[in-house]
Design a protein around this motif. Sequence first.
Motif, PDB file in Angstrom:
ATOM      1  N   UNK A   1      66.544  36.373  64.723  1.00  0.00           N
ATOM      2  CA  UNK A   1      65.516  36.085  65.717  1.00  0.00           C
ATOM      3  C   UNK A   1      64.933  37.402  66.218  1.00  0.00           C
ATOM      4  N   UNK A   2      63.608  37.466  66.354  1.00  0.00           N
ATOM      5  CA  UNK A   2      62.975  38.663  66.886  1.00  0.00           C
ATOM      6  C   UNK A   2      62.837  38.542  68.396  1.00  0.00           C
ATOM      7  N   UNK A   3      63.364  39.552  69.085  1.00  0.00           N
ATOM      8  CA  UNK A   3      63.341  39.571  70.543  1.00  0.00           C
ATOM      9  C   UNK A   3      62.759  40.901  71.003  1.00  0.00           C
ATOM     10  N   UNK A   4      61.692  40.841  71.770  1.00  0.00           N
ATOM     11  CA  UNK A   4      61.042  42.036  72.289  1.00  0.00           C
ATOM     12  C   UNK A   4      61.562  42.292  73.701  1.00  0.00           C
ATOM     13  N   UNK A   5      62.079  43.484  73.934  1.00  0.00           N
ATOM     14  CA  UNK A   5      62.623  43.845  75.246  1.00  0.00           C
ATOM     15  C   UNK A   5      61.648  44.807  75.925  1.00  0.00           C
ATOM     16  N   UNK A   6      60.927  44.294  76.915  1.00  0.00           N
ATOM     17  CA  UNK A   6      60.000  45.120  77.689  1.00  0.00           C
ATOM     18  C   UNK A   6      60.827  45.956  78.668  1.00  0.00           C
ATOM     19  N   UNK A   7      60.625  47.273  78.640  1.00  0.00           N
ATOM     20  CA  UNK A   7      61.526  48.157  79.377  1.00  0.00           C
ATOM     21  C   UNK A   7      62.777  48.433  78.566  1.00  0.00           C
ATOM     22  N   UNK A   8      62.639  48.373  77.249  1.00  0.00           N
ATOM     23  CA  UNK A   8      63.800  48.439  76.362  1.00  0.00           C
ATOM     24  C   UNK A   8      64.426  49.795  76.193  1.00  0.00           C
ATOM     25  N   UNK A   9      63.864  50.826  76.836  1.00  0.00           N
ATOM     26  CA  UNK A   9      64.487  52.152  76.777  1.00  0.00           C
ATOM     27  C   UNK A   9      65.176  52.526  78.090  1.00  0.00           C
ATOM     28  N   UNK A  14      68.002  49.260  77.358  1.00  0.00           N
ATOM     29  CA  UNK A  14      68.651  49.905  76.215  1.00  0.00           C
ATOM     30  C   UNK A  14      69.979  49.238  75.890  1.00  0.00           C
ATOM     31  N   UNK A  15      70.690  48.809  76.910  1.00  0.00           N
ATOM     32  CA  UNK A  15      71.958  48.104  76.677  1.00  0.00           C
ATOM     33  C   UNK A  15      71.700  46.736  76.059  1.00  0.00           C
ATOM     34  N   UNK A  16      70.652  46.049  76.518  1.00  0.00           N
ATOM     35  CA  UNK A  16      70.322  44.738  75.965  1.00  0.00           C
ATOM     36  C   UNK A  16      69.922  44.854  74.497  1.00  0.00           C
ATOM     37  N   UNK A  17      69.124  45.857  74.166  1.00  0.00           N
ATOM     38  CA  UNK A  17      68.715  46.058  72.777  1.00  0.00           C
ATOM     39  C   UNK A  17      69.934  46.280  71.888  1.00  0.00           C
ATOM     40  N   UNK A  18      70.859  47.112  72.340  1.00  0.00           N
ATOM     41  CA  UNK A  18      72.060  47.378  71.550  1.00  0.00           C
ATOM     42  C   UNK A  18      72.902  46.118  71.362  1.00  0.00           C
ATOM     43  N   UNK A  19      73.060  45.331  72.420  1.00  0.00           N
ATOM     44  CA  UNK A  19      73.835  44.092  72.314  1.00  0.00           C
ATOM     45  C   UNK A  19      73.179  43.108  71.344  1.00  0.00           C
ATOM     46  N   UNK A  20      71.858  43.005  71.393  1.00  0.00           N
ATOM     47  CA  UNK A  20      71.142  42.101  70.492  1.00  0.00           C
ATOM     48  C   UNK A  20      71.297  42.548  69.040  1.00  0.00           C
ATOM     49  N   UNK A  21      71.238  43.838  68.806  1.00  0.00           N
ATOM     50  CA  UNK A  21      71.424  44.344  67.443  1.00  0.00           C
ATOM     51  C   UNK A  21      72.845  44.075  66.949  1.00  0.00           C
ATOM     52  N   UNK A  22      73.820  44.201  67.853  1.00  0.00           N
ATOM     53  CA  UNK A  22      75.205  43.908  67.481  1.00  0.00           C
ATOM     54  C   UNK A  22      75.369  42.448  67.068  1.00  0.00           C
ATOM     55  N   UNK A  23      74.510  41.587  67.626  1.00  0.00           N
ATOM     56  CA  UNK A  23      74.560  40.161  67.287  1.00  0.00           C
ATOM     57  C   UNK A  23      73.589  39.818  66.150  1.00  0.00           C
ATOM     58  N   UNK A  24      73.115  40.856  65.460  1.00  0.00           N
ATOM     59  CA  UNK A  24      72.293  40.712  64.253  1.00  0.00           C
ATOM     60  C   UNK A  24      70.907  40.126  64.507  1.00  0.00           C
ATOM     61  N   UNK A  25      70.336  40.429  65.692  1.00  0.00           N
ATOM     62  CA  UNK A  25      68.964  40.022  65.974  1.00  0.00           C
ATOM     63  C   UNK A  25      68.035  41.221  65.809  1.00  0.00           C
ATOM     64  N   UNK A  26      66.784  40.935  65.563  1.00  0.00           N
ATOM     65  CA  UNK A  26      65.755  41.962  65.450  1.00  0.00           C
ATOM     66  C   UNK A  26      65.266  42.273  66.855  1.00  0.00           C
ATOM     67  N   UNK A  27      65.832  43.318  67.453  1.00  0.00           N
ATOM     68  CA  UNK A  27      65.515  43.679  68.836  1.00  0.00           C
ATOM     69  C   UNK A  27      64.542  44.849  68.851  1.00  0.00           C
ATOM     70  N   UNK A  28      63.429  44.670  69.553  1.00  0.00           N
ATOM     71  CA  UNK A  28      62.391  45.695  69.639  1.00  0.00           C
ATOM     72  C   UNK A  28      62.388  46.280  71.048  1.00  0.00           C
ATOM     73  N   UNK A  29      62.623  47.586  71.152  1.00  0.00           N
ATOM     74  CA  UNK A  29      62.568  48.260  72.451  1.00  0.00           C
ATOM     75  C   UNK A  29      61.118  48.615  72.746  1.00  0.00           C
ATOM     76  N   UNK A  30      60.500  47.891  73.668  1.00  0.00           N
ATOM     77  CA  UNK A  30      59.083  48.075  73.983  1.00  0.00           C
ATOM     78  C   UNK A  30      58.946  48.832  75.298  1.00  0.00           C
ATOM     79  N   UNK A  31      58.323  49.987  75.237  1.00  0.00           N
ATOM     80  CA  UNK A  31      58.124  50.840  76.410  1.00  0.00           C
ATOM     81  C   UNK A  31      57.012  51.823  76.078  1.00  0.00           C
ATOM     82  N   UNK A  32      56.402  52.462  77.073  1.00  0.00           N
ATOM     83  CA  UNK A  32      55.364  53.448  76.763  1.00  0.00           C
ATOM     84  C   UNK A  32      55.823  54.501  75.763  1.00  0.00           C
ATOM     85  N   UNK A  33      57.091  54.900  75.842  1.00  0.00           N
ATOM     86  CA  UNK A  33      57.591  55.934  74.920  1.00  0.00           C
ATOM     87  C   UNK A  33      57.698  55.446  73.486  1.00  0.00           C
ATOM     88  N   UNK A  34      57.682  54.121  73.278  1.00  0.00           N
ATOM     89  CA  UNK A  34      57.711  53.576  71.921  1.00  0.00           C
ATOM     90  C   UNK A  34      56.351  52.996  71.522  1.00  0.00           C
TER      91      UNK A  34
END
Length: 253
Positions: A1-9, A14-34
């Motif tokens: 599942x693709x999940x976009x995390x606004x404020x993902x850095x 950042x912790x949510x993105x890492x947890x989602x990746x550990x659960x084999x989801x497509x996690x996108x860290x969305x922030x101005x820096x990305x």
Amino acid sequence: MKIVVIGGTGLIGSKAVELLKQRNHDAVAAAPSTGVNTITGEGLAQAMAGADVVVDVSNSPSFEEQAATDFFRTAGANLTAAEAAAGVRHHVALSVVGTERLQASGYFRAKLAQEQLIKASPIPYTLVHATQFFEFLRAIAQFSIVDGAIRLPPVQFQPMAAQDVAEAIVDAALAAPLNGTIEVAGPEVFTLDEPIRRILAFDGDSRAVISDPAAPYFGVAVSDRTLVPEAGARLGSTRLDWWLAHAPPPPAR
């Protein structure tokens, strides 16, 4: 599942993105820096393409009412439009336990406006109300200095670790939308002055912490139950003593 995390850095994102990746989801860290900016809309359409869920843990860079309101309204409108265009099925947003009880604060009026926009949106949603993070305790102390001492009201307070907040956010994102609110909090109830006194002692900070029933919380009068959840809240597992023992060293003063 693709999940976009606004404020993902950020701290929670950042912790949510890492947890989602550990659960084999497509996690996108969305922030101005990305390359994703919810205020200008830059990169939003590309980030949302194919997304199933959007998690918003971003926050206004200003606590001033008009600036915070403008941030949440603009970002909310841009997110809703991008989500609708992409066919997003679930919007999860992080907010604060007691928001509706802290309406004497301009910032919390802005947060409530954000929540109302989410509820009015066509996108199914889940709001996650969290208590304050352990990582924010030093900031509470700094904001509460009066004549060199830290003055805090002795009201109930149930802070939690950022890692536990991220786990609750991820679980909400992977569940069906509630079109409602869940509350999450730490496993221990203190009076507000207690954990502040404990973290300052850990830091070797000798400033006095004074329990003062007349003291405000971030400029707002609070009652004994303003900052804690109702019965039935999800409780994190991390206790304050454990967090202090494993936390990074305090910043240099």
